[in-house]
Design an enzyme around this catalytic site. Structure first.
Site: not given
Ligand code: MN
Length: 426
Positions: A129, A131, A136, A145, A202, A204, A236, A240, A243, A247, A256, A260, A357, A371
């Site tokens: 997958d 990014y 996104h 962050r 997500e 996709e 996906d 959160r 994650q 992560y 994740k 899927t 995403t 989001e």
């Molecule tokens: Mn994804």
């Protein structure tokens, strides 16, 4: 390639169908017996095993390839076979084409889509997958962050990705069990183990690969056409809270890999050819191994709809929360495949590579709830009076995709749906 945009099939196809003769996507269905390869046409499926066994595809595609229970052998056969098969199917299905199939008048050649169940189209050996949406990646960077630069310094230099878990890729309609996991609230001093409270989607698009490269040999961007069979919708599913805690430093893992979802029909690059478009300008210019002369973006309109349990009980239709487009993804599929094999790693027939995403620039074109609700600070209102920041048990999510262009027949991907089941005891 001769244009087929004006062709019609002798089979009735409703104007709003995703599956006119211009599409002919490949999938695997079961009517309770063997898993069988077919192509969608209107509300029917043409049984390709039966068609091959009747001798109507001799010289185009070996019978045993189409008698397989998955599409991997066909994907291994390569572009010559794919395009020859598509041309032959168009001849057999169009008005004023080859009447051999019509003359057979064999009802066993076709099944009704709603009367069968769809299977995973390939045995997926590896799942990656990416990014690759600038919007996104920027949004998630801001949310995860808040004090730093939202984009990592490597992001504009290469398609960032992670290896997912191929065994948990499931077909449209499979229920999604809320996962358990370890998560830590920002205000807590220690993590706890329990059901995810921040279950998300997500939106996709994924591509499935054809003939493998040899170990140690990469697939250059210029060879993408020979190594990509077609595209599917991908959801996906993402936890959160799991994650966010896991992560760093090695990337997504259990947040994740629980599920899927993909759509059942693989829309081929041949069918998508009229909808190719130029993607965004890339700055800085990519390194030579990622340079790409052709337009490798596709104009695919996508939407996400939610239907809560309460909405279903009250007969309320699914509510669209996002509309976006695959066409403006920063990194394209040719670059993604070139990057994924840049170290000589193998991409095998039937492997799945998802885009990441797909988010647009406006608040109603974002491809995830984290989001859309801006990390829970702007909950969405549903038609049943409830609000949503993340998914509740009983929520049913449907993603759909279509390609529309003046002068072309509209084609589509169908949809991919999943309903959230309560967590098992954690
Ligand atoms: Mn994804």
């Amino acid at each position: 390639m001769s244009s087929i945009s004006q062709e019609e099939s002798w089979l009735p196809v409703l104007p709003e169908s995703h599956f006119p003769i211009q599409n002919l996507p490949f999938g695997v269905f079961s009517d309770g017996g063997l898993d069988t390869i077919g192509v969608a046409i209107g509300d029917r499926i043409l049984n390709l095993a039966a068609l091959a066994n009747a001798g109507l595809l001799d010289g185009v595609c070996e019978r045993e390839i189409l008698n397989a229970p998955v599409l991997n052998p066909l994907l291994a056969a390569g572009r010559g076979v794919w395009s020859g098969l598509r041309s032959r199917l168009i001849e057999l299905l169009k008005t004023n084409g080859d009447s051999a199939l019509r003359d057979l008048n064999d009802h066993a050649m076709f099944v009704v889509q709603r009367e069968v169940s769809m299977r995973l189209p390939t045995q997926i050996g590896d799942y990656v997958d990416f990014y690759s949406s600038l919007e996104h990646a920027t949004n998630l960077g801001k949310l995860f962050r808040p004090d730093g630069d939202p984009l990592m310094p490597n992001w504009r230099w290469m398609p960032i990705g992670y290896h997912g878990r191929s065994a948990t890729v499931v077909i449209d309609g499979t229920p999604i069990r809320r996962p358990c996991g370890q998560r830590k609230l920002p205000t807590a001093s220690e993590p706890t183990f329990g059901p995810s409270a921040r279950l998300d989607i997500e939106l996709e698009i994924g591509f499935l690969t054809g003939p493998a490269n040899a170990l140690g040999q990469r697939i250059p961007t210029g060879a993408a056409r020979d190594h990509v069979f077609g595209l599917v919708l991908v959801n996906d599913w993402s936890a959160r809270d799991i994650q966010a805690w896991e992560y760093q430093p090695l990337g997504p893992f259990l947040g994740k890999s629980f599920a899927t979802t993909i759509s059942p029909w693989i829309v081929t690059l041949d069918a998508l050819e009229p909808f190719r478009m130029r993607g965004p300008v890339q700055d800085p210019a990519p390194l030579a191994y990622l340079a790409c002369d052709d337009s490798w973006s596709y104009d695919i309109a996508l939407d996400v709809a939610i239907q809560s349990e309460a909405m279903r009980a009250r007969g309320l239709a699914p509510h669209v929360v996002s509309r976006t487009n695959y066409g403006m993804m920063y990194w394209n599929l040719a670059q993604q495949l070139a990057h994924a094999t840049a170290n000589g790693a193998i991409a095998e027939p039937g492997d799945l590579f998802a885009s990441g995403t797909i988010s647009g620039t406006t608040p109603d074109s974002l491809g995830s709830f984290i989001e859309l609700s801006w990390n829970g600070t702007r909950p969405l209102s549903l038609p049943d009076g409830q609000t949503r920041s993340f998914l509740q048990d009983g929520d049913r999510i449907t993603i759909a995709g279509t390609c529309r262009k003046s002068g072309e027949r509209t084609i589509g991907f169908g949809s991919a749906t999943g309903e959230i089941l309560p967590s098992d005891a954690c």
